[in-house]
Design an enzyme around this catalytic site. Structure first.
Site, PDB file in Angstrom:
ATOM      1  N   LYS A  50       0.677  -1.167   0.067  1.00  0.00           N
ATOM      2  CA  LYS A  50      -0.082  -0.051   0.031  1.00  0.00           C
ATOM      3  C   LYS A  50       0.827   1.385   0.001  1.00  0.00           C
ATOM      4  O   LYS A  50       0.339   2.309  -0.505  1.00  0.00           O
ATOM      5  CB  LYS A  50      -0.993  -0.073   1.306  1.00  0.00           C
ATOM      6  CG  LYS A  50      -1.918  -0.944   1.023  1.00  0.00           C
ATOM      7  CD  LYS A  50      -3.193  -0.472   0.373  1.00  0.00           C
ATOM      8  CE  LYS A  50      -4.471  -1.319   0.538  1.00  0.00           C
ATOM      9  NZ  LYS A  50      -5.573  -0.927  -0.256  1.00  0.00           N
TER      10      LYS A  50
ATOM     11  N   ASP B 283      -8.862  -0.520   6.446  1.00  0.00           N
ATOM     12  CA  ASP B 283      -9.045  -1.727   7.084  1.00  0.00           C
ATOM     13  C   ASP B 283      -7.777  -2.470   7.489  1.00  0.00           C
ATOM     14  O   ASP B 283      -7.592  -3.660   7.672  1.00  0.00           O
ATOM     15  CB  ASP B 283      -9.852  -2.635   6.349  1.00  0.00           C
ATOM     16  CG  ASP B 283      -9.481  -2.630   4.838  1.00  0.00           C
ATOM     17  OD1 ASP B 283      -8.396  -2.143   4.600  1.00  0.00           O
ATOM     18  OD2 ASP B 283     -10.406  -2.722   4.057  1.00  0.00           O
TER      19      ASP B 283
END
Length: 366
Positions: free
Chosen positions: A68, A102
């Site tokens: 990410k 998340d």
């Protein structure tokens, strides 16, 4: 939990514009940058009855246990550059990066904020493991727990980012909020460019199948963009999206022919527990994906254990790609599904392991 399956035949003839070439050069300029491994696993090739299987291992990307940070770093770089152009400096005052997560995206934003000397405020929904939340806080971020699902956390983060000194850095898009998520997707293109170079070094012209875990679809959007924008003379691979059965928003949207939201349930694949596809990802996924499949937590944990035995650290989200490849290429529907994907005994399969085991410490209940 029911398994969902979708396949279409026209995806490999669809094309789109590529991501900017300068993204990889930006990442290469960051301290500690190195391409993550592309590991060949012959035993999986034998199991899946294909020629070769490679795992793109994102378990250690720029000091974090997931991919990410590629998107977060590029998006923050672009955001600060625009801010500098508008006000004459990188920041006229303290800037806070705000996001919902998340798990891995929030930690990536928090790490990027620390590197750039900024503050971070991260909204964390129910279902995120406490150790994952503590890892985000350890990066120096302010943490706000949310009594609700991922979509609830996104809404609250967007509201908080309305403050004048705040910037929303969210990896899902909706009408009116699409530029920053678009930059995040561009950031992920480095991963695909590395695969090209690594396969070439292994004397492979390109993959025949790429399996990618899907939450809101941003990484899958980057994968579709990369492989559907290549020159016509290069082979177009089949692209397979893999989701938890408890949060199969992309597969359900593909089956219904429109972008829809689904009510999510509990899943150990916390990073994929998303109920609504990104608005900018959806058109590319609709037109560029060959297939989508949902998998169970048990299948993801089995895949994570099998990868660990082969020397690849994978959390349940990262291992979902192997679980999805197994669902597509083996079992009672394998002949039909392999035909839909154009996969045979000489094919090359690339599995995207999007996170290491350290990124998601969840365990099976009971």
């Amino acid at each position: 939990m029911a398994e969902y399956w979708f396949a279409r035949s026209a995806a490999r003839s669809w094309t789109c514009a590529p991501a900017p070439a300068r993204v990889r050069a930006f990442h290469a300029s960051l301290p500690g940058y190195a391409p993550t491994p592309l590991t060949e696993l012959p035993s999986l090739a034998a199991e899946l009855d294909v020629g070769r299987v490679f795992v793109k291992d994102e378990s250690a990307r720029l000091g974090l246990p997931a991919f990410k940070v590629l998107g977060a770093a590029w998006a923050v770089h672009r955001t600060l550059a625009e801010r500098a152009a508008a006000i004459g400096t990188y920041a006229a005052g303290p800037v806070t990066l705000v996001t919902a997560t998340d798990g891995n995206h929030g930690r990536a934003v928090a790490r990027t904020a620390r590197v750039f000397g900024l503050r971070a405020h991260v909204f964390v929904p129910e279902g995120v493991h406490p150790e994952a939340a503590r890892a985000i806080a350890a990066e120096g971020a302010e943490l706000t727990p949310v009594a609700g699902h991922y979509d609830d956390a996104v809404r609250l983060a967007a509201e908080a980012a309305a403050a004048p000194d705040a910037v929303l850095v969210q990896d899902t898009a909706w009408p009116g909020y699409e530029r920053v998520p678009g930059w995040i997707v561009e950031g992920y293109s480095t991963l695909c460019a590395e695969i090209d170079s690594q396969l070439a070094a292994a004397a492979v012209t390109g993959p025949d199948l790429v399996a990618v875990p899907v939450g809101v679809g941003s990484l899958a959007q980057a994968v579709v963009t990369h492989y559907r924008s290549r020159p016509a003379q290069r082979r177009a691979p089949a692209l397979l999206a893999v989701e938890p059965g408890a949060a199969a928003c992309v597969t359900q949207s593909l089956l219904r022919g429109e972008r829809v939201s689904v009510t999510t349930g509990g899943t150990a694949m916390a990073g994929l527990n998303c109920g609504t596809p990104s608005s900018i990802a959806w058109p590319r996924l609709r037109d560029g994906l060959d297939a989508a499949v949902s998998v169970t937590d048990a299948a993801a944990f089995r895949a994570a254990g099998d990868l660990a035995a082969l020397g690849v650290s994978a959390g349940p989200c990262g291992a979902a790609s192997l679980a999805g490849a197994r669902a597509a290429l083996t079992g009672h529907d394998a002949t039909e599904r392999r035909t839909a994907l154009g996969i045979g005994p000489a094919s090359t399969v690339v599995l995207l392991n999007t996170e290491g085991a350290a990124a998601n410490p969840a365990t099976l209940p009971g």
